[in-house]
Motif scaffolding. Structure first.
Motif, PDB file in Angstrom:
ATOM      1  N   TYR A  49      32.421   7.645  12.973  1.00 45.18           N
ATOM      2  CA  TYR A  49      30.988   7.878  13.141  1.00 45.18           C
ATOM      3  C   TYR A  49      30.791   8.964  14.188  1.00 45.18           C
ATOM      4  CZ  TYR A  49      26.056   7.217  14.009  1.00 45.18           C
ATOM      5  OH  TYR A  49      24.705   7.430  14.140  1.00 45.18           O
ATOM      6  N   PHE A 102      28.069  10.711  16.680  1.00 51.53           N
ATOM      7  CA  PHE A 102      26.790  10.385  17.291  1.00 51.53           C
ATOM      8  C   PHE A 102      25.866  11.592  17.275  1.00 51.53           C
ATOM      9  CE2 PHE A 102      29.733   7.279  18.669  1.00 51.53           C
ATOM     10  CZ  PHE A 102      29.008   6.119  18.796  1.00 51.53           C
ATOM     11  N   VAL A 144      16.834   7.488  17.112  1.00 49.70           N
ATOM     12  CA  VAL A 144      18.167   8.069  16.943  1.00 49.70           C
ATOM     13  C   VAL A 144      19.202   7.219  17.705  1.00 49.70           C
ATOM     14  CG1 VAL A 144      19.598  10.005  17.663  1.00 49.70           C
ATOM     15  CG2 VAL A 144      17.477  10.425  16.459  1.00 49.70           C
ATOM     16  N   ALA A 186      18.977   4.095  18.382  1.00 47.83           N
ATOM     17  CA  ALA A 186      19.154   2.820  17.685  1.00 47.83           C
ATOM     18  C   ALA A 186      20.130   2.996  16.533  1.00 47.83           C
ATOM     19  CB  ALA A 186      17.809   2.307  17.180  1.00 47.83           C
ATOM     20  N   ILE A 187      20.000   4.117  15.819  1.00 49.72           N
ATOM     21  CA  ILE A 187      20.919   4.390  14.710  1.00 49.72           C
ATOM     22  C   ILE A 187      22.341   4.526  15.248  1.00 49.72           C
ATOM     23  CG2 ILE A 187      21.571   6.115  12.985  1.00 49.72           C
ATOM     24  CD1 ILE A 187      18.544   6.681  12.666  1.00 49.72           C
ATOM     25  N   ASP A 188      22.485   5.282  16.342  1.00 48.64           N
ATOM     26  CA  ASP A 188      23.808   5.433  16.950  1.00 48.64           C
ATOM     27  C   ASP A 188      24.376   4.076  17.363  1.00 48.64           C
ATOM     28  OD1 ASP A 188      23.940   8.097  16.609  1.00 48.64           O
ATOM     29  OD2 ASP A 188      23.563   8.668  18.681  1.00 48.64           O
ATOM     30  N   LEU A 212      14.512  -2.569  14.310  1.00 52.04           N
ATOM     31  CA  LEU A 212      14.639  -2.327  15.749  1.00 52.04           C
ATOM     32  C   LEU A 212      13.541  -1.396  16.269  1.00 52.04           C
ATOM     33  CD1 LEU A 212      16.406  -3.001  18.147  1.00 52.04           C
ATOM     34  CD2 LEU A 212      17.910  -1.131  17.549  1.00 52.04           C
ATOM     35  N   ASN A 226      17.837  -0.655  11.591  1.00 51.74           N
ATOM     36  CA  ASN A 226      17.171   0.353  12.418  1.00 51.74           C
ATOM     37  C   ASN A 226      15.667   0.262  12.277  1.00 51.74           C
ATOM     38  OD1 ASN A 226      19.553   1.460  13.361  1.00 51.74           O
ATOM     39  ND2 ASN A 226      19.788   2.660  11.507  1.00 51.74           N
TER      40      ASN A 226
END
Lengths: 582, 576
Positions: free
Chosen positions: B421, B423, A198, A200-202, B120, B117
């Motif tokens: 965006y 969070f 999560v 990483a997505i942020d 990563l 993602n």
């Protein structure tokens, strides 16, 4: 919970003869290995007693046979078990698709994003290995224990018992122990991993915000704290997971130790020939080949159960809309009437549609107008029977739509939806989805009406251009027009357009509307839109707000009212819609 | 291919741990050899010398001791291997996330963020198998057979030669597994992933299929595609498995050969029983490491493929950042000046802005108008220092923006993007993004000013509601109002705003515009305008067209000029 996994096993069991065959081959592979080692030990021990060469002959033949047979059986075992895996794969996909098809789109609503759907596909793939990784190892291990029971029983039943005991400890005790030891860390690990994901997505999707507000260092630092925690947990986990491989080795050696201490006095007392001492020791070591994969099988079992749980969570629900049984003949008329319709989404308090009543006569031109969130798309989904409404009545051709089979209803109503899916296929096939029997000329006619023919004709491969990952990327406007062409090809008595011009420039928008309205000579046209353009052609405009119709009438009448429609027109006039210009 | 040089470089920090993995593996092999020796001694003494359990019991003690040692060595070996890969993965995650931040939003725009993602998190985890399993096994597959040979030759020269004859087959197998089998395997993997892609495509398009009454016939298609895949793959596997067959047969025939050869010589007293037994027990260990390597090959190669994707991100060039801008602003109330600013996007050399000269007086509102692609967003990103001018410069008072510490500069700016965006945290945290130290009271006030407080209060968990995949989803309008709340909370002298274009309920839109008016008061504002009433109140309107300034003036003066702006406005009116 376990019941769900048994469901999966039951599916896989439709190939039980194949699986039995593969397991037999697996058993024969290990069995031949044991045979090879025990016979070899026998030859060597026997030779030490200097018998005649003839006494060794059988052993020598046996060793050669076992040596070759093991290789051959291994080959066929791998071949057959892959065959089984692929058969299970096919059956799982078909099973899942069949189960999920009646639930779409309502149940899949939460899985819209590609990521989540990809996880479903991954879960199905995890279950494909159910035979090779989960069913086969214990079956082979059991068969091998039976074999060893008899082989060692020739000498003394105590050897059989000893080996069986160590088999049980290695095959069930070790997995149970590691599972017990790793449970807490394992759960923490999964939780931390998902937090890391999560974050990483942020970090990637929210990077502009992080930079603009000077928070990127904070975020990196927090990511790093989690990163360190994750590695710390992985280390702790490795202490346990490294255990099973080495533990199985230790147990094998313990078995050798115990069998030796039991066998040596028997040799001394000549209850057992000394020749067989080495055969017992080496047989024990060879037999453990069947135990080695068991701890991993237990781990795969846990993972597969979780995957099965997730899949069943999706499909273990009754279809939201109950399908009608009898085939009704819908040919009288196609008048749509909606009375006191009420609808709310599950787990949501507020009504999305609140006491809606209106009529859409055959071959009329109706427009439903409303801001985003007013309930336009919901209304379409209910008309198409994707969601069940809670109260009220919808009649199509005088028949309650709950009594019309869904397939039949959808044969009569076409929808141009906002987020229509274009498949990884050619443009031609994508349009023809609506009518597989359509001729190329018919496809082209519809493309022309949808104002997309010109664009397609200019592509090097024309209608045969591949869309999607393998081909061209289309703009939102182009996708929309393709979906219009598709819906037109379906040639139904009623056609619903959901925001058909949202991504088009002004010139294309006008051209498209000019080809939409004349359709009403043959069919009912309903336009759901927030763009208040070209609406003077409509027979009737319905203004939707918070699930209710608050105004209705012709364009000119509504403008005279001091209501929402007029306000929306004024709002639109404020918009500098440069982007709608060609 | 096995020794991907860059991958091996990652080992540099964990060399001791990796060496330990190999050492433990090697010591473990020595233990196994020792055990074989002890077992053959015990069997020899009991079988041929008729010794009792008591007289060989100390050997059994050694055996038990070595078993314990072997257990510890293997356990630690796996541990060290995990240590190596866990450390490498941690460093990669850290390095990659930092590198992505340095690459900046401009890079992310061109990449699919979902894929990033995956790289990563899941991509990095695929590297685990390479370092913790494949690589150590590669060393051991060479080291252990050689060690065993060293012990077999003194025991029996002829058996040593038999092993030596099969030994060269081992590296051949490593290559064989590495080339043919891998290629076939890769091909199979590709078809498999294509098939998964098709399944995914069908699931994503299920609603569409249903609408067109084509969903049930997909059952047949899915089944057919799977079956075709099975036939095609099994044809390939028939051959791919042959290498495994040969490996297996060489190993088993090797053992059979040794057993027969030793047995026959034992018959004629050409070899001692103890040695013969030792060789037989140790023989399977000779072939075991290569077989294990074969089993770990695929996971290792997946790691290599994942590493390529990771390195590709590391290889993307960093944006050129001016040399250590360290200046901190004293006066935060100056004129912002663009002087002949140009910017070109690198990969495709698309000119986004050229020769922009412009002044933003403190406390005034500047509206940017133009079609999408005209350069409005690029201009705002230059001001935020997400991008740096290629030519020309932006000045704040007399100071070139590039000389100011980027963070210190961004501290002066509040930014409200078109699609903010949110969070995966609580609503309160999301608002606090702009001012982490703000009290609950201030957060509530900011939310109130942005007309979102009432909505938040109505949520069951209020300000503590979690947002995102695992929490609540907000509509575009709600997200935008949260972004406004962030800007209120930051209270910065400069404001960059992107007006929403979404079709909102007229009442909500009025509230939103009211909040925006309120926010703009007293600040230096750059607003990307989409509404007539916004441009009407702006102190200056900048008309951008294909990256150039077409006109600057007030709404009224530009209308009177009857130039491009007047044309745009008229066209917009016709469109509406």
């Amino acid at each position: 919970m376990k019941g769900r996994f048994i469901e999966v096993l039951r599916l896989a069991l439709s190939y039980k003869s194949w699986m039995a065959f593969a397991a037999l081959l697996g058993f024969l592979t290990v069995g031949n290995g044991i045979g090879l080692m025990m016979t070899s030990a026998y030859i060597i021990a026997k030779a030490a007693l200097h018998p005649s060469i003839a006494e060794l002959q059988i052993g020598i033949v046996g060793v050669r046979f076992f040596g070759i047979a093991r290789g051959v059986f291994r080959y066929f075992e791998r071949y057959v078990s892959h065959e089984v895996t692929f058969r299970i794969l096919e059956c799982l996909r078909v099973w899942f698709y069949k189960a999920v098809e009646p639930l779409a789109p309502a149940r899949l609503q939460n899985y819209k994003s590609g990521d989540l759907l990809a996880r479903i596909v991954a879960d199905v793939e995890t279950l494909e290995h159910v035979y090779v990784r989960i069913i086969a190892p214990p079956v082979v291990a059991v068969a091998v224990s039976v074999l060893m029971w008899f082989l060692f029983g020739i000498f003394d039943i105590r050897f059989s018992l000893t080996l069986l005991a160590f088999f049980l400890v290695g095959g069930t005790g070790v997995p149970a122990l590691t599972r017990f030891l790793s449970q807490r860390t394992g759960n923490e690990l999964i939780e931390t991993r998902s937090q890391l994901s999560v974050m990483a997505i942020d970090a990637t999707q929210g990077m502009q915000e992080l930079l603009a507000f000077g928070r990127q260092e904070d975020h990196l630092a927090a990511f790093d704290v989690l990163n360190k925690k994750y590695v710390h947990l992985q280390r702790r986990m490795a202490l346990v997971s490294g255990l099973h491989e080495s533990l199985v080795g230790l147990i094998m050696n313990a078995a050798v130790f115990v069998i030796l201490t039991a066998a040596i006095p028997e040799v001394n007392s000549q209850q057992m020939e000394g020749v067989f001492l080495s055969v017992l020791v080496i047989g024990t070591m060879a037999a453990f080949e069947a135990v080695v994969p068991l701890p991993a099988a237990a781990q795969y079992f846990d993972n597969s159960m979780k995957a099965a749980d997730r899949l069943f969570e999706i499909i273990e629900t009754e279809p939201i809309v109950e399908d009608a049984k009898p085939e009704l003949v819908l040919d009288a008329n196609f008048h749509l009437s909606i009375r006191n319709l009420k609808f709310r989404y599950p787990a949501n308090a507020s009504l999305v549609l609140n006491d809606l009543s209106f009529d859409i006569p055959e071959k009329s031109k109706t427009v439903v107008v409303g801001a985003s969130g007013a309930g336009k798309s919901t209304l379409i989904n209910i008309l198409m029977r994707f969601w069940e409404f809670q109260a009220g009545l919808i009649q199509f051709g005088g028949v309650d739509i709950r009594r019309i089979p869904q397939e039949a209803l959808r044969r009569h109503i076409a929808v141009v939806s906002q987020n229509t899916h274009l498949f990884n296929n050619t443009i031609f096939e994508n349009i023809r989805l609506a009518n597989p029997a359509a001729l190329p000329q018919e496809v082209e006619t519809c493309a022309r009406l949808a104002q997309i023919h010109q664009f397609i004709a200019e592509l090097p491969a024309g209608y045969n251009t591949w869309i999607g990952e393998q081909g061209l990327q289309l703009s939102a406007g182009q996708r929309q027009r393709l979906s219009i062409a598709r819906a037109l090809l379906k040639n139904t008595p009623v056609i619903l357009f959901d925001e058909p011009t949202a991504n088009l420039d002004v010139v294309t928008e006008k051209a498209l509307l000019a080809s939409i309205w004349p359709l009403a000579e043959e069919k009912t046209v309903v336009l759901f839109t927030h763009r208040l353009v070209g609406l003077e052609n409509a027979d009737r405009i319905l203004v939707l707000q918070e699930g209710q119709i608050i105004e209705s009438g012709k364009h000119s009448d509504l403008l005279k009212n001091d209501g929402l429609y007029r306000e929306m027109v004024m709002q639109q006039n404020q918009l500098l819609s440069f982007d709608f210009m060609p | 291919m096995h020794f991907d040089r860059r991958l091996l470089k990652l080992l540099s920090g964990s060399k001791p741990a990796f060496a330990m993995t190999i050492l433990f593996g090697f010591l473990g092999a020595l233990c196994v050899i020792g055990q074989a020796q002890i077992l053959s001694t015990i069997i020899h003494r009991v079988f041929l010398e008729k010794q009792s359990l008591a007289s060989v019991f100390h050997f059994l003690g050694y055996f038990a001791g070595l078993s314990g040692l072997l257990f510890v060595l293997r356990w630690f070996g796996t541990n060290r291997a995990t240590e190596v890969s866990a450390t490498i993965m941690m460093q990669l995650r850290k390095g990659l996330s930092a590198h992505l931040t340095r690459l900046g939003p401009n890079y992310l725009k061109n990449e699919r963020s979902g894929e990033l993602n995956t790289t990563l998190i899941a991509g990095i985890e695929k590297i685990d198998a390479y370092f913790s399993q494949f690589l150590p096994q590669l060393f051991l597959a060479v080291l252990i057979p050689l060690t065993i040979l060293v012990f077999i030759f003194p025991a029996d020269v002829l058996s040593g030669f038999v092993f030596l004859l099969t030994a060269p087959l081992i590296p051949i197998f490593i290559v064989l597994i590495g080339s043919t089998a891998a290629r076939l395997n890769d091909k199979q993997w590709q078809t498999l992933s294509r098939m998964s892609a098709h399944f995914l495509d069908v699931l994503q398009g299920l609603t569409t299929l249903k609408l067109f009454g084509r969903s049930t016939e997909q059952i047949k298609t899915i089944s057919e595609i799977s079956r075709d895949f099975r036939h095609a793959t099994m044809d390939v596997l028939k051959i791919a498995f042959l290498s495994a067959l040969v490996l297996e047969i060489v190993a088993t025939i090797g053992i059979a050969l040794i057993a027969v050869e030793i047995g026959l010589r034992l018959l004629h007293d050409k070899i001692a029983f103890e040695q013969a037994m030792f060789i037989l027990i140790v023989a399977p260990e000779f072939f075991a490491p290569v077989r294990q390597l074969g089993a770990r090959y695929h996971a290792g190669m997946e790691g290599v493929a994942a590493a390529r994707r990771i390195f590709a991100v590391f290889d993307s060039p960093l944006p050129e950042i001016p040399n250590n801008p360290s200046l901190h602003l004293k006066n935060t109330n100056s004129i912002l000046r663009f002087e002949h600013v140009s910017y070109t996007y690198k990969p495709d050399n698309r000119c986004a802005l050229s020769d922009i000269s412009l002044e933003l007086q403190p406390g005034t509102i500047t509206a940017l108008v133009g079609k999408s692609g005209a350069g409005k967003t690029t201009l705002s990103h230059l001001l935020l220092q997400f991008l740096y001018p290629e030519n020309g410069a932006i000045f704040f008072g007399d100071t070139n923006l590039q000389d100011i510490d980027a963070q210190n500069w961004r501290d002066q700016i509040a930014w409200v993007p078109q699609n903010p965006y949110l969070f995966n945290r609580t609503i309160a945290d999301n608002i606090r993004l702009s001012n982490p130290a703000a009290s609950d009271k201030l957060v509530r006030e900011a939310a109130g000013q942005a007309h979102i407080h009432e909505f938040i209060e109505k949520l069951p968990e209020g300000y503590e509601t979690q947002i995102g995949e695992r929490g609540a989803r907000l509509s575009g309008g709600q997200a935008q109002r949260l972004a406004l709340a962030r800007a209120f909370l930051k209270d910065a002298p400069i404001l960059i705003l992107d007006e929403p274009t979404a079709n909102m309920d007229p009442r909500l839109e009025r509230q939103m515009l009211d909040s925006m008016q309120h926010l703009m008061a007293g600040r230096t504002v750059l607003i990307i305008a989409h509404r007539l009433n916004t441009v009407r109140f702006a102190d200056q309107v900048v008309v951008l067209s294909a990256g150039r300034i077409a006109e600057i003036g007030t709404h009224r003066s530009l209308l009177n000029k009857n130039g491009p702006y007047a044309e745009l406005i008229r066209a917009a009116e016709v469109a509406a």
